[in-house]
Write an enzyme that holds these catalytic residues in place. Structure first.
Site, PDB file in Angstrom:
ATOM      1  N   ASP A 337      38.930  34.496  31.272  1.00 16.89           N
ATOM      2  CA  ASP A 337      38.131  35.835  31.092  1.00 16.89           C
ATOM      3  C   ASP A 337      37.185  35.656  29.614  1.00 16.89           C
ATOM      4  O   ASP A 337      37.215  34.681  29.106  1.00 16.89           O
ATOM      5  CB  ASP A 337      39.024  36.889  30.664  1.00 16.89           C
ATOM      6  CG  ASP A 337      39.811  36.622  29.285  1.00 16.89           C
ATOM      7  OD1 ASP A 337      40.401  35.481  29.164  1.00 16.89           O
ATOM      8  OD2 ASP A 337      39.975  37.632  28.671  1.00 16.89           O
ATOM      9  N   GLU A 338      36.146  36.386  29.789  1.00 15.71           N
ATOM     10  CA  GLU A 338      35.186  36.200  28.663  1.00 15.71           C
ATOM     11  C   GLU A 338      34.636  35.045  28.172  1.00 15.71           C
ATOM     12  O   GLU A 338      34.647  34.466  27.187  1.00 15.71           O
ATOM     13  CB  GLU A 338      35.796  36.990  27.242  1.00 15.71           C
ATOM     14  CG  GLU A 338      36.250  38.702  27.557  1.00 15.71           C
ATOM     15  CD  GLU A 338      36.894  39.215  26.577  1.00 15.71           C
ATOM     16  OE1 GLU A 338      36.632  40.332  26.251  1.00 15.71           O
ATOM     17  OE2 GLU A 338      37.867  38.510  25.920  1.00 15.71           O
TER      18      GLU A 338
END
Length: 530
Positions: A337-338
């Site tokens: 993620d991210e």
């Protein structure tokens, strides 16, 4: 004045037991009445009240099958829970009998219950818990606990009585995966603190503990082939505290303890982003060969492993190999993620190389739902953490992956993230996904949450607890309770049982139980605690 004296005299006499009013017998009767079979959390699949209550007494025995060491262990666990408050010896015996608390494993009574289901039957002579597998017995024990007065959770002898309402509960879970995530990277939590959380999860039939073991602020697991990850990368945390890490023996103990409560541990090493602790520990993991300083803030998206470097994949393989060897469960979470500092092309290339490493060491990949924007491996699981403001293209990307065979764990941030503030006055937590009160955390259906996702693609639900602002067990409990039981119910109970009004009443009754256990929970105003 005469009225005051009379009132004082009546109060003193009542305290001495010499005054009987209409209210006193009613209060005593209410206290003695057993908990209705349908007052438990998660809501059972089937409840049939009938017959007389069973009363736990000084002569009660816990009868377990003699051919199952696991049943004997669960019997001992139950006895250990009940002895302090009841004061009863509650011996565990393999001798047959139709009285007491009886465990039955397999046979006709266990048909249709699956790997985790149970049937609890209560009557005048016995309470019988039947299951096909030991996990079902354990889940039945959690229901039995909730059918006893809340005072049974106290550590000192209480007056009772200890009655269990008559009838039958037949219960099986809706989803196979019912998880809770604990972030031990932003703030480190000891083995003892993790065990305390495991015990709290087990009460509500959660069966998976997802441990977020690495992030920008700290690396929390010893890796023999890259020792500075833990000794240096684990030496701090948000705000600059001392941090910490788990030795391999520590991690094995967490895995063992979780298994004793029928939870499987899913370890997460977040890659290619959220990796500053690793980058700071080894300069060669950086594209420029320069190690950044350790990080103690809370920003996200600034770090990335060097995707073109061979060293990156040597590192990933070593870490995956060592953690897989420590982890008996089938899943290994690789984050994803991210990764804002990683180009899309590099992200896809990284996932193409790392996912096969997970399979090489006998595990199934879980990644955050951004994995669906790359090329999910066959059998991979994506964990969805989007929320109401997540754009339609991203949601469609997840739905398309689900249609192509990628299974989903649902953790919508504005429903299931336990670190979101309850309201603007909550002293802990964050609010980037909005405020999440108790009703909002409960009032959604995993089966229909994402448009276009086949119902069979949903593996289950998970309640993540991120710890940027949380550093003690009391902090964890304040944010998890009372929202965690609602996520647990969404994972276990049939969709037809879903009803806020019923749930609110059942949740309110849990408060006395948490008080008895010393759980530091938030008294949410919408619940209506007694």
């Amino acid at each position: 004045m005469r009225r005051s004296r009379l009132l004082i005299s009546l109060l003193l006499a009542a305290a001495a037991g010499t005054v009987t009013t209409a209210a006193v017998p009613q209060q005593r009767a209410a206290a003695a009445a057993p908990v209705p079979l349908d007052r438990v959390i998660p809501a059972p699949a089937s409840v049939r009240p009938a017959g007389t209550a069973y009363t736990l007494g000084a002569g009660t025995r816990i009868r377990v099958p003699g051919n199952s060491a696991e049943a004997r262990r669960i019997g001992g666990y139950l006895a250990g829970l009940l002895r302090p408050a009841t004061g009863y010896p509650l011996p565990v015996t393999t001798r047959g009998g139709a009285d007491g608390i009886v465990f039955r494993l397999g046979g006709r009574d266990a048909r249709g219950l699956g790997a985790e289901g149970y049937r609890l039957t209560s009557g005048g002579r016995a309470v019988t818990i039947s299951a096909a597998r030991p996990a079902g017995l354990f889940h039945g024990v959690q229901t039995l606990r909730q059918l006893l007065p809340a005072a049974v959770e106290k550590g000192t002898r209480q007056p009772g009585p200890w009655r269990i309402a008559g009838g039958t509960i037949s219960d099986t879970p809706r989803y196979a995966y019912r998880g809770a995530m604990l972030d031990v990277s932003r703030h480190f939590f000891t083995v003892g603190q993790v065990k305390r959380y495991i015990d709290q999860l087990a009460q509500y039939k959660i069966n998976t503990l997802h441990l977020h073991l690495s992030d920008d602020q700290g690396w929390r697991i010893a890796i023999d082939s890259w020792p500075r990850l833990a000794t240096y990368g684990g030496s701090t945390q948000v705000g600059g505290g001392p941090g910490g890490h788990y030795t391999k023996a520590d991690y094995r103990e967490i895995v063992r303890y979780a298994a004793s409560r029928y939870l499987t541990v899913v370890p997460e090493i977040d890659m290619p982003g959220h990796t500053n602790a690793a980058l700071a520990s080894y300069a060669e993991l950086n594209c420029d060969g320069q190690a950044p300083p350790l990080y103690t803030g809370t920003k996200v998206g600034f770090s990335s492993l060097c995707v073109p470097k061979k060293t990156t994949y040597d590192f990933a393989e070593d870490v995956i190999r060592e953690i897989a060897a420590l982890t008996p469960g089938r899943y290994l979470h690789i984050g994803g993620d991210e990764a804002h500092s990683t180009s899309h092309a590099d992200y896809a290339a990284f996932m193409d190389k790392v996912q096969p490493l997970v399979a090489k060491y006998g595990k199934t990949v879980i990644g955050w739902h951004q994995l669906t924007g790359a090329r999910p491996a066959k059998g991979a699981v994506a964990q969805y953490w989007g929320y109401d403001r997540t754009g339609a293209p991203e949601r469609q990307q997840v739905a398309d992956a689900a249609k192509n065979g990628t299974r989903l764990i649902l953790s919508p941030a504005d429903r299931a993230y336990l670190d979101m503030k309850y309201d603007k006055d909550t002293p802990l937590g964050l609010n980037w996904a909005g405020y999440v009160d108790v009703r909002r955390a409960y009032d959604w259906d995993p089966g229909g949450y994402l448009a276009g996702v086949p119902a069979g693609a949903v593996l289950g639900v998970e309640a993540p607890l991120w710890t940027e602002t949380l550093s003690t067990s009391a902090n964890l409990e304040y944010m998890a309770f009372p929202r965690l039981p609602g996520i647990a119910e969404l994972g276990w109970s049939p969709a037809r049982t879903h009803d806020w009004t019923s749930y609110r009443a059942r949740l309110a009754a849990q408060g006395a139980r948490w008080d008895a256990q010393g759980i530091h929970y938030y008294r949410a105003p919408e619940v209506g605690w007694p």
